[in-house]
Design an enzyme around this catalytic site. Structure first.
Site, PDB file in Angstrom:
ATOM      1  N   LYS A 143       0.819  -1.218   0.000  1.00 31.37           N
ATOM      2  CA  LYS A 143       0.000   0.000   0.000  1.00 31.37           C
ATOM      3  C   LYS A 143       0.853   1.267   0.000  1.00 31.37           C
ATOM      4  O   LYS A 143       0.403   2.316  -0.432  1.00 31.37           O
ATOM      5  CB  LYS A 143      -0.979  -0.027   1.167  1.00 31.37           C
ATOM      6  CG  LYS A 143      -2.037  -1.112   0.956  1.00 31.37           C
ATOM      7  CD  LYS A 143      -3.146  -1.073   1.961  1.00 31.37           C
ATOM      8  CE  LYS A 143      -4.242  -2.058   1.597  1.00 31.37           C
ATOM      9  NZ  LYS A 143      -3.828  -3.481   1.767  1.00 31.37           N
TER      10      LYS A 143
HETATM   11  C1  LIG Z   1      -4.435  -4.573   1.169  1.00 31.85           C
HETATM   12  C2  LIG Z   1      -3.677  -5.843   1.065  1.00 31.85           C
HETATM   13  C3  LIG Z   1      -4.049  -6.862   0.166  1.00 31.85           C
HETATM   14  C4  LIG Z   1      -5.276  -6.754  -0.717  1.00 31.85           C
HETATM   15  O1  LIG Z   1      -5.142  -5.786  -1.708  1.00 31.85           O
HETATM   16  P1  LIG Z   1      -6.436  -5.251  -2.502  1.00 31.85           P
HETATM   17  O2  LIG Z   1      -5.943  -4.128  -3.311  1.00 31.85           O
HETATM   18  O3  LIG Z   1      -7.417  -4.805  -1.433  1.00 31.85           O
HETATM   19  O4  LIG Z   1      -6.972  -6.379  -3.290  1.00 31.85           O
HETATM   20  C5  LIG Z   1      -3.246  -7.992   0.066  1.00 31.85           C
HETATM   21  N1  LIG Z   1      -2.166  -8.144   0.859  1.00 31.85           N
HETATM   22  C6  LIG Z   1      -1.786  -7.203   1.746  1.00 31.85           C
HETATM   23  C7  LIG Z   1      -0.596  -7.453   2.590  1.00 31.85           C
HETATM   24  C8  LIG Z   1      -2.522  -6.019   1.889  1.00 31.85           C
HETATM   25  O5  LIG Z   1      -2.127  -5.090   2.770  1.00 31.85           O
END
Ligand SMILES: *Cc1c(COP(=O)(O)O)cnc(C)c1O
Length: 477
Positions: free
Chosen positions: A120
């Site tokens: 993120k």
């Molecule tokens: C947010 C997240 C996901 C999922 O990603 P999306 O964009 O919501 O599909 C997968 N793995 C981790 C570690 C995350 O923080």
């Protein structure tokens, strides 16, 4: 470039006017009115670009209401080796998203080397700089209110800390995050960051945010905003690393590549879909879920059956524990031929807690044209995959990435490179790593003792009025 709503009932707007908002006024999500196209010589010309050049080349085609020089400066300031150098000591951080070869034709795309050790950070760091720029230009300020079960909240706080004209009020469950995740958030001491630990579970936090968002007068008075996963700029920023990885695993024009993506709210894999729509030769987009398999079920059966929050399981890949996938509407809009009326109809059902079925209309039959396949993974699969990768590739994976590798391998085909997206580092999910391997993951330097740092957070009951009074008190600081 203008942006339209997936429900078809909102005016088209340029990028800066949709940046700070969430949903379009008609309840839909924003998408560009058409996807910029890159192919042939133009695509090949991008092959040797570094991350910043590539980001500018792609994003300047999606964002044309920021002066090119300013956009370039924002990108250059975001994607620095310094910001993205928190991962394994043998990674090439100068690549920003280094590619790790596991074996011939199988790769890990490292997206988790940012300050909070999850992918993120790739988009959120840019969002922080874009927000500051846009607010400065408009002479406005914003109070971001969010709820987090871990990764989103910390990525938002690290992106917004110390930014002018932005304050963050982040609700998290008092118990329920790992000690590492708590320490990551609560140890921030910047004046514009407010951690609020709620005596309750994540759903209680989310309910408070929803109830505040429903109070339009309060929202306007205190300039309440969000940074949730439906924010278009986050999706756009994630498109870049699909291109970067594509060039890293191919050597010439038109070679196909498969991507496997650990998925929750469908934001990350939606960016892959958009990269593909922009002309990148992606053959398959492999959607990997955990036990919360609402997306896998759709891609196997054509039925989208959002779950109630009480039906959402708490798993050892917690950032994928979702009951409905908020970005999924973007893909469905493209699947149904960009018909806002059809999407409105489908989401009327979803918002009533009902499912929809795209078999009878023939729309499910078009899914292969978009390259999507899927699979799911369980706790036992996760542990087995973490062990396998450790023994076979000497690489320690986090639980979410393990789900992605497990499902990716099920869809692997000879001769097509498979890139698995690494969405977090194992250090964030220590307990499950110990369960799988009997040893602790390594901590990146600087984070070894994060739990011992002084923490700053307010504890409150799960009560919207209490939170609203607190936000009101600091909203003009
Ligand atoms: C947010 C997240 C996901 C999922 O990603 P999306 O964009 O919501 O599909 C997968 N793995 C981790 C570690 C995350 O923080």
């Amino acid at each position: 470039m203008n942006y339209l709503s997936t429900r078809g009932q909102s005016p088209k707007l340029p990028f800066l006017q949709i940046l700070l908002g969430g949903l379009a006024p008609d309840g839909g999500l924003y998408l560009p009115e058409r996807y910029p196209q890159f192919s042939g010589a133009e695509l090949e010309f991008m092959r040797d670009m570094d991350y910043r050049q590539l980001a500018f080349t792609l994003l300047s085609r999606l964002i044309d209401d920021i002066e090119p020089d300013d956009l370039r400066a924002l990108i250059d300031q975001t994607y620095t080796t310094q910001t993205y150098s928190h991962g394994r000591s043998d990674s090439d951080f100068s690549q920003i998203t280094p590619l790790r070869r596991l074996e011939d034709g199988l790769f890990l795309l490292e997206l988790s080397n940012g300050p909070t050790l999850a992918f993120k950070d790739m988009a959120m760091q840019l969002l922080g700089n874009l927000f500051e720029y846009a607010l400065e230009q408009a002479g406005q300020d914003i109070n971001i209110l969010g709820a987090t079960s871990g990764d989103t909240g910390s990525a938002a706080e690290y992106a917004m800390r110390g930014k002018h004209k932005v304050r963050v009020f982040m609700l998290s469950p008092l118990h329920g995050m790992t000690r590492f995740q708590q320490a990551q958030m609560y140890s921030l001491t910047d004046a514009n960051i407010h951690n609020i630990a709620i005596r309750g579970v994540f759903d209680d936090c989310q309910d408070i945010v929803k109830s505040v968002s429903g109070d339009l007068a309060y929202k306007a008075k205190y300039r309440i905003g969000a940074v949730n996963s439906i924010n278009w700029a986050r999706v756009a920023a994630q498109v870049v690393y699909y291109f970067k990885a594509y060039f890293a695993v191919t050597s010439g024009e038109g070679q196909p590549v498969d991507f496997s993506v650990p998925s929750g709210n469908f934001g990350n894999v939606c960016a892959g879909h958009i990269a593909r729509m922009m002309g990148l030769p992606i053959r398959k987009l492999i959607v990997a879920t955990n036990e919360n398999d609402v997306l896998d079920e759709f891609f196997r059966t054509g039925v989208y059956r959002p779950r109630k929050s009480a039906e959402t399981l708490h798993t050892s890949s917690p950032s994928m524990d979702i009951s409905k996938a908020s970005n999924f509407e973007r893909f469905i809009f493209d699947l149904v031929g960009r018909d806002g009326a059809v999407v409105s109809e489908l989401w009327r059902a979803v918002e009533n807690g009902e499912s929809f079925d795209l078999n009878a209309s023939g729309q499910f039959g078009r899914v292969p044209e978009f390259g999507f396949v899927s699979g799911s993974s369980s706790h036992a699969d996760r542990l087995a995959t973490i062990r396998m990768a450790w023994e076979k590739y000497a690489t320690m994976l986090d639980t979410h990435t393990a789900d992605g590798l497990k499902v990716g391998l099920e869809h692997r085909e000879v001769g097509v490179p498979l890139v698995c997206l690494e969405t977090a580092l194992p250090a964030k999910f220590e307990d499950t790593i110990v369960e799988a391997l009997g040893r602790k993951p390594e901590r990146p330097p600087g984070l070894a003792n994060i739990e011992a740092l002084p923490q700053r957070f307010e504890v409150m009951d799960a009560d919207a009025a209490t939170v609203m009074a607190y936000v009101a008190k600091y909203a003009d600081d």
